[in-house]
Design an enzyme around this catalytic site. Structure first.
Site, PDB file in Angstrom:
ATOM      1  N   SER A 147       0.844  -1.200   0.000  1.00 47.26           N
ATOM      2  CA  SER A 147       0.000   0.000   0.000  1.00 47.26           C
ATOM      3  C   SER A 147       0.870   1.237   0.000  1.00 47.26           C
ATOM      4  O   SER A 147       2.006   1.223   0.498  1.00 47.26           O
ATOM      5  CB  SER A 147      -0.906   0.022   1.233  1.00 47.26           C
ATOM      6  OG  SER A 147      -1.565   1.267   1.347  1.00 47.26           O
ATOM      7  N   TYR A 160      -2.325  -1.186  10.289  1.00 47.11           N
ATOM      8  CA  TYR A 160      -2.398  -1.565   8.874  1.00 47.11           C
ATOM      9  C   TYR A 160      -1.151  -1.101   8.135  1.00 47.11           C
ATOM     10  O   TYR A 160      -0.558  -1.856   7.359  1.00 47.11           O
ATOM     11  CB  TYR A 160      -3.651  -0.962   8.248  1.00 47.11           C
ATOM     12  CG  TYR A 160      -3.762  -1.175   6.753  1.00 47.11           C
ATOM     13  CD1 TYR A 160      -4.222  -2.388   6.238  1.00 47.11           C
ATOM     14  CD2 TYR A 160      -3.395  -0.174   5.858  1.00 47.11           C
ATOM     15  CE1 TYR A 160      -4.318  -2.591   4.870  1.00 47.11           C
ATOM     16  CE2 TYR A 160      -3.488  -0.369   4.481  1.00 47.11           C
ATOM     17  CZ  TYR A 160      -3.948  -1.571   3.992  1.00 47.11           C
ATOM     18  OH  TYR A 160      -4.023  -1.784   2.642  1.00 47.11           O
TER      19      TYR A 160
END
Length: 254
Positions: A147, A160
Protein backbone atom coordinates in the site's frame (compact mmCIF):
# COMPACT_ATOMS: atom_id res chain seq x y z
CA UNK A 1 -1.53 -12.38 -27.38
CA UNK A 2 -1.90 -14.75 -24.42
CA UNK A 3 1.27 -14.06 -22.49
CA UNK A 4 0.36 -16.48 -19.70
CA UNK A 5 -0.89 -19.43 -21.72
CA UNK A 6 -0.12 -22.65 -19.86
CA UNK A 7 0.67 -20.85 -16.60
CA UNK A 8 -1.00 -21.69 -13.29
CA UNK A 9 -1.76 -18.82 -10.93
CA UNK A 10 -3.00 -18.65 -7.34
CA UNK A 11 -4.61 -15.36 -6.30
CA UNK A 12 -5.50 -15.16 -2.61
CA UNK A 13 -8.54 -13.14 -1.62
CA UNK A 14 -9.81 -13.19 -5.18
CA UNK A 15 -13.57 -13.20 -4.60
CA UNK A 16 -13.82 -9.41 -4.66
CA UNK A 17 -11.99 -6.12 -5.04
CA UNK A 18 -8.45 -5.99 -6.33
CA UNK A 19 -8.00 -9.76 -6.07
CA UNK A 20 -11.05 -10.36 -8.25
CA UNK A 21 -9.77 -7.99 -10.93
CA UNK A 22 -6.32 -9.60 -10.87
CA UNK A 23 -7.83 -13.07 -11.24
CA UNK A 24 -9.91 -11.92 -14.22
CA UNK A 25 -6.95 -10.18 -15.83
CA UNK A 26 -4.56 -13.14 -15.47
CA UNK A 27 -7.21 -15.43 -16.94
CA UNK A 28 -7.60 -13.07 -19.91
CA UNK A 29 -3.86 -13.51 -20.48
CA UNK A 30 -4.34 -17.28 -20.64
CA UNK A 31 -3.49 -18.40 -17.10
CA UNK A 32 -5.41 -21.12 -15.29
CA UNK A 33 -6.43 -19.25 -12.15
CA UNK A 34 -7.09 -20.62 -8.69
CA UNK A 35 -9.55 -18.13 -7.18
CA UNK A 36 -9.00 -18.30 -3.43
CA UNK A 37 -11.71 -17.16 -1.03
CA UNK A 38 -12.12 -17.16 2.73
CA UNK A 39 -15.88 -17.12 3.33
CA UNK A 40 -17.47 -15.73 0.16
CA UNK A 41 -17.96 -18.89 -1.86
CA UNK A 42 -20.76 -17.42 -3.97
CA UNK A 43 -18.67 -14.43 -5.03
CA UNK A 44 -15.67 -16.64 -5.83
CA UNK A 45 -17.86 -18.89 -7.96
CA UNK A 46 -19.15 -15.81 -9.77
CA UNK A 47 -15.56 -14.91 -10.65
CA UNK A 48 -14.97 -18.44 -11.95
CA UNK A 49 -18.15 -18.26 -14.04
CA UNK A 50 -17.15 -14.92 -15.54
CA UNK A 51 -13.72 -16.26 -16.44
CA UNK A 52 -15.35 -19.26 -18.11
CA UNK A 53 -17.78 -17.07 -20.04
CA UNK A 54 -14.82 -15.07 -21.33
CA UNK A 55 -13.09 -18.21 -22.56
CA UNK A 56 -10.70 -18.69 -19.66
CA UNK A 57 -10.20 -21.40 -17.05
CA UNK A 58 -10.42 -21.10 -13.29
CA UNK A 59 -11.40 -22.93 -10.14
CA UNK A 60 -12.53 -21.60 -6.76
CA UNK A 61 -10.62 -22.81 -3.74
CA UNK A 62 -11.66 -22.00 -0.16
CA UNK A 63 -9.40 -21.83 2.88
CA UNK A 64 -9.03 -19.86 6.10
CA UNK A 65 -5.62 -18.19 5.89
CA UNK A 66 -5.78 -17.10 9.54
CA UNK A 67 -4.45 -20.49 10.61
CA UNK A 68 -1.56 -22.67 9.50
CA UNK A 69 -4.00 -25.56 9.26
CA UNK A 70 -6.08 -23.55 6.82
CA UNK A 71 -3.00 -22.83 4.69
CA UNK A 72 -2.16 -26.55 4.70
CA UNK A 73 -5.70 -27.24 3.46
CA UNK A 74 -5.31 -24.61 0.73
CA UNK A 75 -2.28 -26.31 -0.77
CA UNK A 76 -3.62 -29.82 -0.36
CA UNK A 77 -6.67 -28.75 -2.36
CA UNK A 78 -4.50 -26.84 -4.84
CA UNK A 79 -2.38 -29.89 -5.59
CA UNK A 80 -5.45 -32.01 -6.29
CA UNK A 81 -7.20 -29.37 -8.41
CA UNK A 82 -4.14 -28.59 -10.50
CA UNK A 83 -3.45 -32.26 -11.15
CA UNK A 84 -7.08 -32.99 -12.08
CA UNK A 85 -7.77 -29.95 -14.24
CA UNK A 86 -4.42 -29.28 -15.91
CA UNK A 87 -2.71 -32.66 -15.89
CA UNK A 88 0.38 -31.04 -14.43
CA UNK A 89 1.67 -29.95 -11.05
CA UNK A 90 3.26 -26.94 -9.50
CA UNK A 91 2.58 -23.23 -9.67
CA UNK A 92 3.86 -20.41 -11.88
CA UNK A 93 2.37 -17.30 -10.28
CA UNK A 94 1.51 -16.46 -6.68
CA UNK A 95 -0.40 -13.28 -5.87
CA UNK A 96 -0.50 -12.54 -2.14
CA UNK A 97 -3.54 -10.29 -2.16
CA UNK A 98 -5.69 -11.44 0.77
CA UNK A 99 -5.75 -8.96 3.62
CA UNK A 100 -7.92 -6.67 5.69
CA UNK A 101 -8.12 -2.91 6.00
CA UNK A 102 -8.38 -1.36 9.42
CA UNK A 103 -9.11 2.28 10.22
CA UNK A 104 -7.73 2.38 13.75
CA UNK A 105 -5.36 4.95 15.20
CA UNK A 106 -2.65 4.27 17.77
CA UNK A 107 -4.79 5.26 20.75
CA UNK A 108 -7.63 2.98 19.68
CA UNK A 109 -5.44 -0.01 18.78
CA UNK A 110 -6.06 -3.06 20.94
CA UNK A 111 -4.18 -6.31 21.17
CA UNK A 112 -7.07 -8.00 19.38
CA UNK A 113 -7.20 -5.49 16.50
CA UNK A 114 -3.40 -5.55 16.13
CA UNK A 115 -3.26 -9.36 16.07
CA UNK A 116 -6.13 -9.49 13.57
CA UNK A 117 -4.43 -7.29 10.97
CA UNK A 118 -1.00 -8.84 11.46
CA UNK A 119 -2.34 -12.37 11.25
CA UNK A 120 -3.92 -11.95 7.81
CA UNK A 121 -1.72 -9.20 6.33
CA UNK A 122 1.69 -10.50 7.43
CA UNK A 123 1.61 -14.01 8.87
CA UNK A 124 -0.62 -15.44 6.12
CA UNK A 125 1.47 -14.21 3.16
CA UNK A 126 4.63 -15.50 4.83
CA UNK A 127 3.32 -19.02 5.35
CA UNK A 128 1.41 -19.13 2.06
CA UNK A 129 4.66 -18.29 0.31
CA UNK A 130 6.55 -20.86 2.37
CA UNK A 131 4.15 -23.54 1.16
CA UNK A 132 4.21 -22.23 -2.41
CA UNK A 133 8.00 -22.21 -2.82
CA UNK A 134 8.50 -25.97 -3.32
CA UNK A 135 5.72 -25.84 -5.93
CA UNK A 136 6.82 -22.64 -7.67
CA UNK A 137 8.51 -23.34 -10.98
CA UNK A 138 11.79 -21.94 -12.27
CA UNK A 139 11.13 -18.46 -13.63
CA UNK A 140 7.98 -18.05 -11.55
CA UNK A 141 6.43 -14.86 -10.25
CA UNK A 142 5.44 -13.66 -6.78
CA UNK A 143 3.36 -10.49 -6.53
CA UNK A 144 2.61 -9.01 -3.11
CA UNK A 145 -0.04 -6.39 -2.43
CA UNK A 146 1.30 -3.58 -0.29
CA UNK A 147 0.00 0.00 0.00
CA UNK A 148 1.07 3.58 -0.52
CA UNK A 149 0.69 4.08 3.25
CA UNK A 150 4.19 2.65 3.62
CA UNK A 151 5.59 5.88 2.14
CA UNK A 152 2.90 8.30 3.41
CA UNK A 153 2.29 8.73 7.14
CA UNK A 154 -1.35 7.79 7.77
CA UNK A 155 -1.95 7.74 11.55
CA UNK A 156 -5.58 6.67 11.11
CA UNK A 157 -4.45 3.26 9.80
CA UNK A 158 -1.62 2.65 12.24
CA UNK A 159 -1.31 -1.13 12.50
CA UNK A 160 -2.40 -1.57 8.87
CA UNK A 161 0.46 0.67 7.74
CA UNK A 162 2.89 -1.37 9.83
CA UNK A 163 1.60 -4.60 8.28
CA UNK A 164 2.18 -3.31 4.76
CA UNK A 165 5.65 -2.11 5.71
CA UNK A 166 6.38 -5.71 6.65
CA UNK A 167 5.21 -6.82 3.20
CA UNK A 168 7.65 -4.39 1.56
CA UNK A 169 10.54 -5.87 3.54
CA UNK A 170 9.28 -9.40 2.84
CA UNK A 171 9.34 -8.58 -0.88
CA UNK A 172 12.97 -7.45 -0.80
CA UNK A 173 14.10 -10.51 1.16
CA UNK A 174 12.31 -12.92 -1.16
CA UNK A 175 13.63 -11.21 -4.30
CA UNK A 176 17.18 -11.70 -3.10
CA UNK A 177 16.64 -15.28 -1.98
CA UNK A 178 14.82 -16.50 -5.11
CA UNK A 179 16.90 -14.79 -7.81
CA UNK A 180 18.96 -17.95 -8.31
CA UNK A 181 15.74 -19.67 -9.44
CA UNK A 182 14.91 -16.77 -11.77
CA UNK A 183 11.78 -16.07 -9.74
CA UNK A 184 10.87 -12.39 -9.61
CA UNK A 185 9.26 -10.90 -6.51
CA UNK A 186 7.63 -7.48 -6.53
CA UNK A 187 5.05 -5.54 -4.54
CA UNK A 188 2.30 -3.24 -5.76
CA UNK A 189 1.42 -0.24 -3.58
CA UNK A 190 -2.11 0.92 -4.43
CA UNK A 191 -3.53 4.20 -3.24
CA UNK A 192 -7.25 4.67 -2.59
CA UNK A 193 -9.03 2.13 -4.80
CA UNK A 194 -12.77 1.82 -5.36
CA UNK A 195 -13.27 -1.37 -3.34
CA UNK A 196 -15.30 -2.47 -0.34
CA UNK A 197 -12.35 -1.54 1.87
CA UNK A 198 -12.75 2.13 0.91
CA UNK A 199 -16.54 2.17 0.61
CA UNK A 200 -16.97 4.38 3.67
CA UNK A 201 -14.61 7.02 2.25
CA UNK A 202 -16.22 7.01 -1.19
CA UNK A 203 -19.86 7.01 -0.11
CA UNK A 204 -20.19 10.79 0.27
CA UNK A 205 -19.10 13.84 -1.75
CA UNK A 206 -16.55 14.95 0.84
CA UNK A 207 -14.82 11.58 0.86
CA UNK A 208 -14.88 11.41 -2.92
CA UNK A 209 -13.30 14.85 -3.20
CA UNK A 210 -10.61 13.86 -0.70
CA UNK A 211 -9.81 10.58 -2.50
CA UNK A 212 -9.69 12.18 -5.93
CA UNK A 213 -7.64 15.12 -4.69
CA UNK A 214 -4.79 12.90 -3.50
CA UNK A 215 -3.95 11.79 -7.04
CA UNK A 216 -2.18 13.85 -9.68
CA UNK A 217 -4.93 12.64 -12.04
CA UNK A 218 -7.69 13.95 -9.75
CA UNK A 219 -9.49 10.63 -9.45
CA UNK A 220 -9.44 7.60 -7.23
CA UNK A 221 -8.24 4.26 -8.53
CA UNK A 222 -10.21 1.33 -9.86
CA UNK A 223 -9.29 -2.34 -9.27
CA UNK A 224 -8.47 -2.71 -12.96
CA UNK A 225 -5.72 -0.10 -12.59
CA UNK A 226 -3.93 -2.46 -10.22
CA UNK A 227 -4.80 -5.63 -12.14
CA UNK A 228 -3.07 -4.36 -15.29
CA UNK A 229 0.13 -3.82 -13.29
CA UNK A 230 -0.15 -7.33 -11.85
CA UNK A 231 -0.56 -8.75 -15.37
CA UNK A 232 2.71 -7.11 -16.41
CA UNK A 233 4.54 -8.40 -13.33
CA UNK A 234 3.19 -11.91 -13.98
CA UNK A 235 4.31 -11.88 -17.60
CA UNK A 236 7.65 -12.64 -19.26
CA UNK A 237 7.95 -8.90 -19.98
CA UNK A 238 8.86 -8.29 -16.31
CA UNK A 239 11.76 -10.74 -16.28
CA UNK A 240 14.30 -8.00 -15.42
CA UNK A 241 12.20 -6.44 -12.65
CA UNK A 242 12.53 -7.80 -9.12
CA UNK A 243 12.63 -6.50 -5.58
CA UNK A 244 10.61 -3.46 -6.59
CA UNK A 245 7.86 -1.63 -4.73
CA UNK A 246 5.66 -0.23 -7.51
CA UNK A 247 3.62 2.78 -6.50
CA UNK A 248 0.11 2.44 -7.94
CA UNK A 249 -1.51 5.48 -6.36
CA UNK A 250 -1.91 7.65 -9.44
CA UNK A 251 0.76 10.03 -8.21
CA UNK A 252 -0.81 10.55 -4.79
CA UNK A 253 1.07 12.94 -2.49
CA UNK A 254 3.59 13.98 -5.14
Amino acid sequence: MSRLEGKIALVTGASRGIGRSIALRLAQEGAYVLVHYGRRWDEAEAVVRQIGEEGGRAHAIGADLNTLGGIDELFAALDEIVREHTGSSGLDILVNNAGIGQIVGLEETTEQSFDEVMRLNVKAPLFVTQQALPRLKEGGRIINLSSFVTRVASPTVFAYSMSKGAIDTFTLLLAKQLASRHITVNAIQPGIINTEMNAETLQNPQGQAYAAGLSAFNRWGEPEDVADIAAFLASPDSRWVTGQLLDASGGSHL
